[in-house]
Design an enzyme around this catalytic site. Structure first.
Site, PDB file in Angstrom:
ATOM      1  N   THR A  85       0.867  -1.189   0.000  1.00 43.02           N
ATOM      2  CA  THR A  85       0.000   0.000   0.000  1.00 43.02           C
ATOM      3  C   THR A  85       0.900   1.235   0.000  1.00 43.02           C
ATOM      4  O   THR A  85       1.035   1.915   1.013  1.00 43.02           O
ATOM      5  CB  THR A  85      -0.921   0.022   1.242  1.00 43.02           C
ATOM      6  N   THR A 121      -0.999  -2.877   5.417  1.00 42.28           N
ATOM      7  CA  THR A 121      -1.287  -1.698   6.245  1.00 42.28           C
ATOM      8  C   THR A 121      -2.231  -0.792   5.461  1.00 42.28           C
ATOM      9  O   THR A 121      -1.875  -0.316   4.378  1.00 42.28           O
ATOM     10  CB  THR A 121       0.023  -0.954   6.552  1.00 42.28           C
ATOM     11  N   GLU A 148       0.400  -6.910  10.533  1.00 39.25           N
ATOM     12  CA  GLU A 148       1.705  -7.568  10.682  1.00 39.25           C
ATOM     13  C   GLU A 148       2.698  -6.549  11.220  1.00 39.25           C
ATOM     14  O   GLU A 148       2.685  -5.393  10.809  1.00 39.25           O
ATOM     15  CB  GLU A 148       2.128  -8.042   9.284  1.00 39.25           C
ATOM     16  N   CYS A 264       7.939   1.838   5.104  1.00 41.71           N
ATOM     17  CA  CYS A 264       6.813   1.785   6.051  1.00 41.71           C
ATOM     18  C   CYS A 264       6.617   3.076   6.839  1.00 41.71           C
ATOM     19  O   CYS A 264       5.628   3.767   6.653  1.00 41.71           O
ATOM     20  CB  CYS A 264       6.997   0.612   7.000  1.00 41.71           C
TER      21      CYS A 264
HETATM   22  C1  UGA Z   1       8.831  -0.846  10.691  1.00 46.38           C
HETATM   23  C2  UGA Z   1       8.346  -1.246  12.090  1.00 46.38           C
HETATM   24  O1  UGA Z   1       9.429  -1.231  13.018  1.00 46.38           O
HETATM   25  C3  UGA Z   1       7.728  -2.650  12.059  1.00 46.38           C
HETATM   26  O2  UGA Z   1       7.204  -2.977  13.340  1.00 46.38           O
HETATM   27  C4  UGA Z   1       6.596  -2.650  11.025  1.00 46.38           C
HETATM   28  O3  UGA Z   1       5.993  -3.936  10.930  1.00 46.38           O
HETATM   29  C5  UGA Z   1       7.165  -2.265   9.667  1.00 46.38           C
HETATM   30  O4  UGA Z   1       7.749  -0.950   9.760  1.00 46.38           O
HETATM   31  C6  UGA Z   1       6.034  -2.268   8.685  1.00 46.38           C
HETATM   32  O5  UGA Z   1       5.151  -1.407   8.788  1.00 46.38           O
HETATM   33  O6  UGA Z   1       5.953  -3.181   7.862  1.00 46.38           O
HETATM   34  P1  UGA Z   1      11.024  -1.416   9.251  1.00 46.38           P
HETATM   35  O7  UGA Z   1      10.501  -0.441   8.229  1.00 46.38           O
HETATM   36  O8  UGA Z   1      11.540  -2.743   8.814  1.00 46.38           O
HETATM   37  O9  UGA Z   1       9.885  -1.737  10.333  1.00 46.38           O
HETATM   38  O10 UGA Z   1      12.205  -0.671   9.976  1.00 46.38           O
HETATM   39  P2  UGA Z   1      12.554  -0.157  11.448  1.00 46.38           P
HETATM   40  O11 UGA Z   1      13.416  -1.117  12.122  1.00 46.38           O
HETATM   41  O12 UGA Z   1      11.327   0.297  12.153  1.00 46.38           O
HETATM   42  O13 UGA Z   1      13.435   1.122  11.072  1.00 46.38           O
HETATM   43  C7  UGA Z   1      12.838   2.217  10.366  1.00 46.38           C
HETATM   44  C8  UGA Z   1      13.827   3.338  10.183  1.00 46.38           C
HETATM   45  O14 UGA Z   1      14.066   3.987  11.415  1.00 46.38           O
HETATM   46  C9  UGA Z   1      15.199   2.922   9.656  1.00 46.38           C
HETATM   47  O15 UGA Z   1      15.579   3.853   8.659  1.00 46.38           O
HETATM   48  C10 UGA Z   1      16.103   3.028  10.867  1.00 46.38           C
HETATM   49  O16 UGA Z   1      17.424   3.330  10.527  1.00 46.38           O
HETATM   50  C11 UGA Z   1      15.445   4.180  11.625  1.00 46.38           C
HETATM   51  N1  UGA Z   1      15.715   4.174  13.084  1.00 46.38           N
HETATM   52  C12 UGA Z   1      15.300   3.138  13.855  1.00 46.38           C
HETATM   53  C13 UGA Z   1      16.354   5.254  13.659  1.00 46.38           C
HETATM   54  O17 UGA Z   1      16.732   6.225  12.976  1.00 46.38           O
HETATM   55  N2  UGA Z   1      16.589   5.255  15.005  1.00 46.38           N
HETATM   56  C14 UGA Z   1      16.183   4.225  15.798  1.00 46.38           C
HETATM   57  O18 UGA Z   1      16.407   4.293  17.027  1.00 46.38           O
HETATM   58  C15 UGA Z   1      15.528   3.152  15.209  1.00 46.38           C
END
Ligand code: UGA
Length: 439
Positions: A85, A121, A148, A264
């Site tokens: 989405t 989503t 999810e 996401c």
């Molecule tokens: C995110 C959510 O964490 C999942 O729970 C969710 O299921 C998923 O989106 C989704 O909607 O499908 P994801 O996109 O894989 O997961 O990545 P994250 O681990 O959440 O990281 C997102 C971004 O935030 C990355 O660019 C990461 O570098 C950044 N980030 C993360 C930070 O800048 N600081 C942090 O402390 C943590």
């Protein structure tokens, strides 16, 4: 059980393999012939630790197959909709065309008593609308929404061992039937004592967008603190450690740096704002606009910092960018902060070389005008500055002494608080990071 999974991208491919691992007979359906062929050969079309092995095991056991033929979904008791989405072009709202197309295709095979489960989503209200559509075409078929929460890089683990199960189901006996079918699909996970929230469609849909909005807010909160730290000389890493010891706050998702990207968080907070606007409740989410702003400002600040360390001008300066994926352990470059910064640097006259352990193919395809190198050493050859923009383990483990011999000037900008500042400064590097003192 017989299970179909429609849409074999990130979510669907992992979900299909995980359902087969749980013992079900699974067919994954996707319109992309190449993706289907790769998956049938146990090759994930994207980088995800552990997925190839899982595919190999479940395909080998004969419990999983992938196809482009929607007709093959016929006979499954449960049909999962796992399509993307994305953000609509030129708008904040989510583009639901794939969810709608998948539902339409499933209507041709769906039978009374079978369950269509949305995992994508979606904006709140979508499930109720689709349930009405299904009811009109296949009376007696059921609809549930089961968001999810998997993270890229941990997708297999998160799918097989989720921290909660959320079921959005209709009220009354249909809801009971939908719940029973979902419990049967997730028998092993339920038996492991995984917390369950059984609720209405709207709440289930909102759980997902609320969770991602909270995570985005947490990241932008610490990045706002980083801006203040830069203004005052305080240190955001120590600040995060100190507030994180309070378990009401928690240390996770308080890593300041270049901020969030990916397929996401950015699009989900925007779609949430757009939906709130449609519902006349936009004021409730205006803070998310600021969350988005803070996040985007980090990228601009990174470029400024690079200019600062390059003696005030990027023109003709050789800059090495370590990292292209939006986060480590992924080859996903959707809305990647690292590539966004790399492009800005190049536009402002720097000679940029980008490297990444997994995302180079995707980067080359999407951003062919950038220059790429296979290794950090190659990217950093005679560099005036090195920027670490994705915190891959490989970069954390770089030896600052040996690496110092490759570059022209030992200047490093740590965009992800990934490096050991003491070790790098001891090796003669000038170390700068967003939100940290420049000593
Ligand atoms: C995110 C959510 O964490 C999942 O729970 C969710 O299921 C998923 O989106 C989704 O909607 O499908 P994801 O996109 O894989 O997961 O990545 P994250 O681990 O959440 O990281 C997102 C971004 O935030 C990355 O660019 C990461 O570098 C950044 N980030 C993360 C930070 O800048 N600081 C942090 O402390 C943590």
């Amino acid at each position: 059980m017989k299970v179909s999974v429609v849409g074999c991208g990130y979510l669907g491919a992992v979900h299909a393999a995980a359902m087969a691992e749980l013992g079900h007979e699974v067919v994954g359906v996707d319109v992309d012939q190449r993706k289907v062929a790769a998956l049938n050969e146990a090759r994930a079309p994207f980088f995800e630790p552990g997925l190839d092995e899982l595919l190999g095991r479940t395909l080998g056991a004969g419990r999983l197959r992938f196809t482009t033929d929607f007709g093959d979904a016929a006979g499954a008791q449960v049909h999962f909709v796992c399509v993307g989405t994305p953000q609509k072009r030129g708008e904040y709202a989510a583009d639901l065309r794939y969810v709608e197309a998948a539902t339409e295709s499933l209507l041709a095979v769906l039978q009374p008593g079978e369950l269509l489960v949305g995992k994508s989503t979606v904006p709140v209200g979508t499930a109720a609308r689709l349930a009405e559509l299904v009811d009109g075409k296949v009376p007696g078929a059921l609809v549930a929404w089961n968001p999810e929460f998997l993270r890229e890089g941990f997708a297999v683990q998160d799918t097989l061992h989720p921290d909660r199960l959320v079921y959005g189901v209709p009220s009354g006996p249909d809801g009971e039937r939908a719940r029973a079918l979902l419990d049967e699909v997730y028998t092993t996970i339920v038996a492991a004592g995984t917390p369950q929230v059984v609720t209405d469609y709207a709440t289930a849909e909102m759980v997902k967008t609320a969770a991602n909005s909270f995570l985005a807010t947490k990241i932008s909160f610490i990045n706002a603190m980083a801006e203040l730290c830069e203004a005052t000389g305080a240190d955001v890493k120590q600040l995060a450690d100190a507030i994180g010891f309070d378990d009401r706050i928690g240390r996770k998702f308080l890593n300041a740096g270049l901020g969030f990207g990916g397929g996401c968080l950015p699009k989900d907070i925007r779609a949430f704002m757009a939906r709130a606007g449609e519902l006349g409740a936009d004021q409730a989410l205006t803070f998310l606009r600021e969350v988005d702003n803070i996040n985007m400002r980090r990228r601009i600040r990174m470029v400024e910092l690079a200019r600062e360390v390059c003696d005030g001008s990027l023109l003709g300066k050789r800059v090495a960018v370590l990292g292209a994926a939006f986060k480590p352990d992924s080859d996903d470059i959707r809305d990647s902060p690292a590539l966004n910064v790399a492009q800005q640097l190049q536009l402002q006259g720097a000679v940029v070389r980008v490297t990444d352990p997994a995302a180079l193919d995707n980067s080359r395809r999407e951003w062919p005008h950038l220059d790429y190198a296979a290794t950090p050493e190659e990217a950093a050859e005679r560099a005036d500055a090195v920027l670490v923009l994705t915190e891959w383990q490989q970069y954390k483990q770089l030896d600052p002494v040996a690496f110092g011999r490759v570059v022209a000037r030992k200047r490093v900008l740590d965009g992800r608080q990934a490096l050991d500042r003491e070790a790098w400064t001891a090796a003669g590097w000038s170390y700068r990071a967003l939100g940290r003192r420049s000593d």
